[in-house]
Design an enzyme around this catalytic site. Structure first.
Site, mmCIF file in Angstrom:
data_model
loop_
_atom_site.group_PDB
_atom_site.id
_atom_site.type_symbol
_atom_site.label_atom_id
_atom_site.label_comp_id
_atom_site.label_asym_id
_atom_site.label_seq_id
_atom_site.Cartn_x
_atom_site.Cartn_y
_atom_site.Cartn_z
ATOM 1 N N LYS A 1 29.841 78.990 97.678
ATOM 2 C CA LYS A 1 29.522 80.369 97.283
ATOM 3 C C LYS A 1 30.625 81.224 96.771
ATOM 4 C CE LYS A 1 26.688 82.381 100.131
ATOM 5 N NZ LYS A 1 26.106 83.233 101.500
ATOM 6 N N GLU B 1 38.226 72.086 100.445
ATOM 7 C CA GLU B 1 37.872 70.855 100.157
ATOM 8 C C GLU B 1 37.174 70.749 98.664
ATOM 9 O OE1 GLU B 1 37.655 71.259 104.615
ATOM 10 O OE2 GLU B 1 37.341 72.383 102.731
ATOM 11 N N GLY C 1 24.858 78.451 105.304
ATOM 12 C CA GLY C 1 25.044 77.210 104.742
ATOM 13 C C GLY C 1 24.174 76.016 105.139
ATOM 14 N N ARG C 2 23.949 76.051 106.371
ATOM 15 C CA ARG C 2 23.388 74.918 107.004
ATOM 16 C C ARG C 2 21.760 74.935 106.811
ATOM 17 N NH1 ARG C 2 25.615 78.128 110.389
ATOM 18 N NH2 ARG C 2 24.587 79.253 112.119
ATOM 19 N N GLU D 1 26.101 73.756 115.047
ATOM 20 C CA GLU D 1 26.699 75.147 114.330
ATOM 21 C C GLU D 1 25.804 76.195 114.685
ATOM 22 O OE1 GLU D 1 29.403 74.583 110.762
ATOM 23 O OE2 GLU D 1 27.543 75.618 109.720
ATOM 24 N N HIS E 1 19.747 47.617 118.651
ATOM 25 C CA HIS E 1 20.630 46.659 118.825
ATOM 26 C C HIS E 1 22.265 47.062 119.086
ATOM 27 C CE1 HIS E 1 18.014 43.338 117.938
ATOM 28 N NE2 HIS E 1 17.293 44.242 117.088
ATOM 29 N N LYS F 1 40.190 76.189 109.950
ATOM 30 C CA LYS F 1 40.409 76.335 108.509
ATOM 31 C C LYS F 1 41.801 77.407 108.232
ATOM 32 C CE LYS F 1 35.741 76.718 106.719
ATOM 33 N NZ LYS F 1 34.818 77.712 106.052
#
Length: 547
Positions: free
Chosen positions: A206, A212, A267-268, A353, A384, A512
């Protein structure tokens, strides 16, 4: 003690839970032949059976009283109407508007946001169709075959999960890839497999400042220019999902190919926005709009259904019941089939979050649990691996089992085997197996009494582990859209009960900030006293091995 815990509705549930902790699910089914019908719903194409949860009609009635006391549905209406329910950032929360297929007006600060949303959708359609029809070509005149999404967090997890889930709907000749981690091996290994003349990069940030994402984007740009040798060609191979015109243009992307979204899109919750561009490139814009339709169906149910029939409300209240009254600390997401293999990671972010908060809306420290630990993995692999803990461990672990009934890739009896395994697990978790049954089985197998006495306790399953089962006919965009929207609204309901802001995420900011402070020190001689002793020792170790 907080007002929530002191409230009559909470106290009534606390008293009720003291009784329910000793009740076994097998007995609840034996006592009520109508239990499955009472505790199942069919909504937006999803069949949801929560009859194996440790709840009764009384439990749900008490939970509904708690929801009423906490104003959950009033807060729901505030969200749908565009009020600023994200109070710490003074923002509306309108991912539901992004998939508002009826175009019902939704106002933010007095302006209807639907025309802007529709404009972005139209721009996405024009762009994706240009790529699919060969009108958007690479710098050598070849068609685009590979799309690389560069983002992180919600700009990665949502589109990545959806593209995996809907891979059977991929357009012929289109492949999609994702880069999120800043570890250099992730993007380096991917770039080795790509043809720059046929690759389109979608840079999703955004602000266009995410460390990153921008680091990986510039690495991709350098790789591309090593082949194309002309900065002007960047515009043919890079587009942006962002709002920062200046930074996007400086990167070399034509801002006509920049797709924006709004500060009321978390964001999520952003896969429904232009952040979903990789999904539309992969399955086509028609497929993307089908995804929106599925989510909208669940939205409308959540918005309009009565409390007693309202599936997201019921499921969110059960989540609160398990967490705050039965003492569960986690929620296991167990999709059967590989297409939804990334759903646990996606829901992990969406839930943890959102509801990983320790202060309420008024800034007071809470004295009750919020935000279950969400985890999981695909069945039958998990059977398993970690299912042992579910069946015979000491923790109460509610589980959601999820499956499409029909597969897009039929192969012998494998889909039937998959579904039988899933149903067997939910049944085993509910019923368990007592000592008498174990001893009888061992005797029938001809085992001697000494072996039976020694081994039988280890073969006992207590059962009574709560689970829900979600089925849908096939893995379609509509089904997956409705599924994700169901979880989004469950998360909202739990957050509203807990009186927290489910839509900010200040907890990600401190790390951050500290990363920015530490970056200049990586590989350098540590400055004593600059950081804490542990961090300085770790910096020293890094320096010793730094190349």
């Amino acid at each position: 003690m907080s007002p929530l815990i002191q409230s009559p509705a909470w106290q009534a549930l606390a008293r009720h839970s003291d009784m329910m902790k000793s009740v076994h699910l097998a007995d609840l089914f034996a006592q009520n032949p109508e239990r499955t019908a009472q505790f199942s719903r069919l909504v937006a194409g999803l069949h949801v059976d929560y009859s194996k949860q440790r709840v009764t009609v009384e439990t749900l009635a008490l939970l509904q009283q708690l929801a009423s006391a906490q104003g959950v549905l009033t807060r729901r209406d505030a969200m749908f109407s565009g009020e600023e329910i994200n109070t710490t950032e003074d923002r509306a929360v309108l991912h539901v508007a992004l998939r508002n297929r009826r175009n019902r007006p939704v106002f933010v600060d007095g302006a209807d946001v639907m025309p802007e949303i529709n404009t972005v959708l139209q721009r996405m359609r024009r762009f994706t169709e240009a790529v699919h029809e060969g009108r958007w070509l690479g710098y050598t005149g070849e068609r685009i075959t590979d799309v690389v999404n560069i983002g992180i967090g919600g700009s990665d997890l949502g589109p990545r999960m959806m593209c995996d889930a809907l891979a059977s709907h991929a357009l012929p000749g289109m492949k999609v890839h994702f880069v999120a981690n800043i570890a250099p091996s992730e993007i380096a290994n991917l770039l080795k497999t790509l043809d720059p003349a046929r690759t389109l990069f979608v840079v999703a940030s955004k602000t266009f400042t995410t460390q990153e994402t921008l680091t990986n984007a510039f690495a991709a740009r350098r790789w591309f220019l090593d082949h194309a040798n002309d900065p002007a060609t960047v515009a043919k191979h890079f587009v942006a999902v962002s709002t920062n015109h200046t930074a996007v243009a400086a990167f070399g992307i034509n801002t006509d190919n920049m797709f924006g979204f709004w500060d009321w899109v978390g964001g999520r919750y952003s896969l429904w926005s232009a952040i979903g561009l990789p999904i539309a490139l992969y399955i086509g814009m028609n497929g993307f709009e089908r995804l929106l339709e599925g989510a909208h169906g669940m939205d409308e149910h959540f918005r309009l259904a009565t409390p007693e029939e309202n599936l997201p409300l019921i499921m969110g209240l059960i989540d609160v019941w398990n967490s705050n009254f039965l003492g569960a600390e986690t929620l296991a997401i167990l999709p059967y089939g590989t297409r939804l293999g990334r759903l646990p990671a996606y829901l992990q972010q969406a839930s943890m979050e959102s509801n990983g908060k320790s202060v309420d809306l008024e800034g007071n420290r809470v004295d009750y649990s919020t935000g279950a630990i969400v985890w999981g993995g695909a069945g039958t692999n998990g059977q398993h691996a970690f299912y042992q803990l579910l069946h015979q461990g000491t923790r109460l672990i509610p589980s959601d089992f999820i499956a499409a009934i029909r597969t897009h890739t039929p192969l012998g009896d494998q889909q039937a085997m998959l579904l039988s395994n899933m149903l067997a697990q939910t049944r085993a978790l509910m019923l368990g197996r007592g000592l008498d049954a174990v001893v009888a089985e061992m005797r029938a197998a001809g085992m001697d009494e000494a072996t039976i006495a020694r081994v039988s306790p280890h073969r006992v399953f207590l059962g009574n582990q709560p689970s829900s089962t979600i089925l849908f006919p096939q893995m379609t965009p509509e089904a997956v859209g409705a599924l994700v929207a169901l979880y989004e609204h469950r998360i909202f309901v739990a957050g509203a009960i807990w009186y927290i802001d489910s839509y900010d995420q200040w907890g990600v900011e401190l790390g951050k900030q500290m990363a920015g402070e530490l970056l200049p020190a990586i590989g350098k001689v540590p400055i004593t006293g600059a950081f804490d002793p542990s961090t300085e020792a770790l910096l020293s170790t890094i320096h010793q091995h730094w190349l």
